[in-house]
Motif scaffolding. Structure first.
Motif, PDB file in Angstrom:
ATOM      1  N   LEU A  48       0.817  -1.201   0.000  1.00 24.72           N
ATOM      2  CA  LEU A  48       0.000   0.000   0.000  1.00 24.72           C
ATOM      3  C   LEU A  48       0.860   1.264   0.000  1.00 24.72           C
ATOM      4  O   LEU A  48       0.514   2.269  -0.642  1.00 24.72           O
ATOM      5  N   LEU A  55      -4.244  -2.434  -6.842  1.00 18.26           N
ATOM      6  CA  LEU A  55      -3.263  -1.350  -6.733  1.00 18.26           C
ATOM      7  C   LEU A  55      -2.566  -1.072  -8.066  1.00 18.26           C
ATOM      8  O   LEU A  55      -1.580  -0.337  -8.102  1.00 18.26           O
ATOM      9  N   LEU A  59      -7.535   4.189  -2.611  1.00 17.81           N
ATOM     10  CA  LEU A  59      -7.225   3.085  -3.520  1.00 17.81           C
ATOM     11  C   LEU A  59      -7.444   3.496  -4.970  1.00 17.81           C
ATOM     12  O   LEU A  59      -6.656   3.137  -5.855  1.00 17.81           O
ATOM     13  N   ARG A 117      -4.574   3.534  -7.860  1.00 16.65           N
ATOM     14  CA  ARG A 117      -4.802   2.671  -9.018  1.00 16.65           C
ATOM     15  C   ARG A 117      -4.804   3.460 -10.324  1.00 16.65           C
ATOM     16  O   ARG A 117      -4.152   3.058 -11.303  1.00 16.65           O
TER      17      ARG A 117
END
Length: 632
Positions: free
Chosen positions: A270, A299, A402, A406
């Motif tokens: 992350l 991700l 996220l 992404r």
């Protein structure tokens, strides 16, 4: 891990010692407990008990038992146990030591013999069958044929294939006397190529040892097992024993990763600015492709493929880097290897991984931290691991965060992979009309002629990427099987037979170099022809070993300096592969241009639709400097 499991099932260690030794091997508490739970049914079956420590019904009484009583010859016991294990095909070689088993099979028409005329092909056919079906492959051949089989036993061990390989053995009263077809220690000769090996000396224990061989071969990490049966015990009459039911063979290794390690790995991914995900064979073997795709997409992590017999990530996916992995991303700060080995070594400073935080996930704890030191080791089932990482990452970040991670990363990765593919295709298409054929043009036309869901069995070397880039390997598309990670040539043609037996409703094409085919593979055409196995075999014939030359030239020695390769030219004689196929009553033709391969593929497809194999000898360019038709 396999030694821990064996000791537990053999009753040598209790539950507490099992948990302790699993922990010492690098498994988390949750993973060890999951493994222990999955082993309990088999432990009860082997100990003859119900709940551990409580007497279970005798094998002579079917009520409540995991075995069924049976009386017959040793060969009949083996046949009955194979039937109980769900064996449909028996991949056999010729040998009088198989006589008792063959006697038994005459009365069991539901089990089919697939005969090969070379022991190495028995193994490769079974390996292809296992890879394509997800079921174990059973092999038996003459004891003296064991040395012939070891090349593909080695390949199977490198791939961790679920094979049960067997042979006869010297009669009990002649063993150890250096007699006919005997040596002092046959098991030692295959020790490096097998997960487990044994000589079965008691006829009443034939089902037990057969069951154990199946169990060990199919429990991840799998691998070939090897049993030898003295001839006298196979022919012994009126042997009474219990046949184990099929459920005793199924040991689901759904090992869950340690939550603590999952949390640590998820945090690394992350927080990474430039992560890379590498996939290996365990992804396909554990049915985890979809789960790993979900993890990569969460991700937008670019994906590379380690050496593997399968395509462990969709090759059409925008995150998949193909052969351009060494160029992108420029720097790596987090590296997740999921289901593969860590190739190379950290002794040179880590290469591209220098400074990266390394996460390694696989079910075989023996691979963890051996080549590279790792920051997080996840000894668990790959599907469980990928799912756990997805859940952990989602729990640590908001949907908005996220999405931001992404979108920015995905755009860059998509742009790179698109440009690389378009550039490679543009360069290749300019040469599509060359004679002899380019690898790219030949592969393009083969793919165009095949069904969308065809199986592609390949055994290429350094030229492989030129070919394979034209085949889409993904769910709903084509399936790739091969090359073996062992890289011992002489596997592909036999393996394609096993693949077709496992997937009768799918088209199967075998892509083979001429050098690889000359590694004793013509005999596999005998089996293909006898059993009408409809496969398209395409030989990419450049009359040389490109891989050998490339590796030698890369060393910069005298051969490279003078551009005189001493070993790799295969012309003079120019082998007539079409005539070789004809000797086995298989039709074929030679091609060297784009128009010829188009027409040839149409004829090949028609032949296989009619139930017969077809061989195409395709002349292709050598494509390397210093690849002249010369030899000393």
């Amino acid at each position: 891990m396999r030694d821990i499991v064996k000791d537990y099932l053999d009753g040598l260690i209790p539950r507490r010692a099992f948990m302790k030794r699993m922990s010492q091997a690098g498994f988390g508490v949750a993973a060890a407990a999951s493994a222990l739970k999955s082993l309990e049914p088999l432990a009860r079956a082997q100990s003859g008990q119900g709940a551990r420590g409580q007497a279970q019904t005798s094998v002579n009484s079917p009520a409540g038992s995991l075995t069924t009583p049976f009386e017959g010859t040793g060969g009949e016991l083996l046949a009955e146990q194979l039937r109980a294990a769900g064996v449909k095909f028996l991949f056999l070689g010729n040998g009088s030591g198989l006589g008792s088993l063959c006697d038994a099979l005459l009365d069991r028409p539901d089990m089919q013999i697939i005969l090969a005329i070379h022991e190495d092909h028995c193994v490769s056919i079974a390996d292809g069958y296992s890879k394509a079906s997800g079921k174990p492959g059973f092999v038996m051949f003459s004891r003296v044929g064991t040395p012939h089989a070891t090349a593909n036993m080695y390949n199977a061990m490198k791939d961790r294939s679920s094979l049960i390989i067997t042979s006869d053995h010297a009669e009990s009263d002649r063993e150890g006397r250096d007699g006919l077809e005997d040596i002092d220690d046959w098991l030692e000769t295959v020790e490096q190529f097998t997960k487990f090996r044994w000589v079965v000396r008691e006829p009443e224990r034939i089902p037990e040892w057969t069951m154990k061989a199946f169990k060990l071969a199919t429990t991840m990490p799998g691998g070939p097992t090897y049993l030898r049966f003295p001839r006298d015990i196979l022919y012994k009459k009126k042997v009474r024993a219990g046949i184990y039911s099929s459920g005793t063979f199924n040991i689901p290794m759904s090992l869950r990763p340690s939550p603590r390690e999952v949390e640590q790995a998820a945090r690394i991914l992350l927080e990474a600015k430039s992560p890379l995900l590498n996939v290996g064979y365990e992804v396909t073997a554990s049915g985890a492709v979809a789960s790993v795709v979900q993890l990569a997409e969460l991700l937008a992590i670019p994906v590379t493929q380690s050496t593997s017999w399968g395509a462990d990530f969709p090759t059409t996916h925008p995150l998949f880097l193909r052969s351009s992995a060494w160029r992108y991303p420029e720097t790596i700060d987090a590296y997740l290897n999921i289901g593969g080995t860590m190739e190379g070594s950290a002794s040179d400073g880590g290469g591209r991984l220098r400074g990266a935080k390394i996460i390694h996930a696989c079910v075989d704890a023996g691979h963890l931290g051996t080549a590279y030191p790792v920051h997080v080791a996840l000894a668990a089932n790959i599907k469980e691991t990928a799912t756990a990482l997805v859940d952990a990452i989602k729990s640590m970040a908001t949907s908005q965060r996220l999405t931001q991670i992404r979108e920015s990363r995905l755009a860059a990765a998509e742009d790179f992979t698109k440009r690389m593919r378009e550039s490679a295709e543009s360069i290749a298409r300019r040469q599509f009309d060359r004679v002899p054929l380019t690898w790219e043009c030949l592969s393009f036309e083969i793919n165009a002629a095949l069904d969308r869901d065809a199986y592609v069995v390949e055994e290429f070397g350094t030229e492989g990427p030129k070919s394979l880039q034209w085949f889409p390997f993904a769910e709903g598309e084509k399936t790739k099987i091969g090359r073996t990670t062992g890289y011992s040539l002489g596997w592909g043609v036999g393996a394609s037979i096993g693949v077709k037996l496992a997937r009768p409703d799918n088209q199967v094409v075998c892509l083979q170099g001429d050098g690889g085919f000359l590694f004793g593979q013509s005999e596999a055409l005998w089996t293909m022809s006898r059993y009408d196995v409809p496969i398209i075999v395409v030989i990419f014939n450049n009359r040389c070993y490109n891989e050998t030359r490339a590796r030698m030239y890369a060393q910069g020695g005298r051969q490279s300096e003078l551009k005189k390769d001493m070993l790799s030219y295969l012309g003079d004689p120019n082998v007539d592969f079409v005539s070789i196929a004809g000797a086995y009553n298989i039709k074929g033709e030679q091609v060297q241009s784009r128009e010829q391969i188009k027409a040839a593929m149409q004829r090949a497809v028609k032949a296989t639709r009619d139930g017969r194999p077809y061989l195409i000898d395709a002349l292709v360019e050598r494509g390397q400097s210093g690849a002249e038709a010369w030899y000393p």
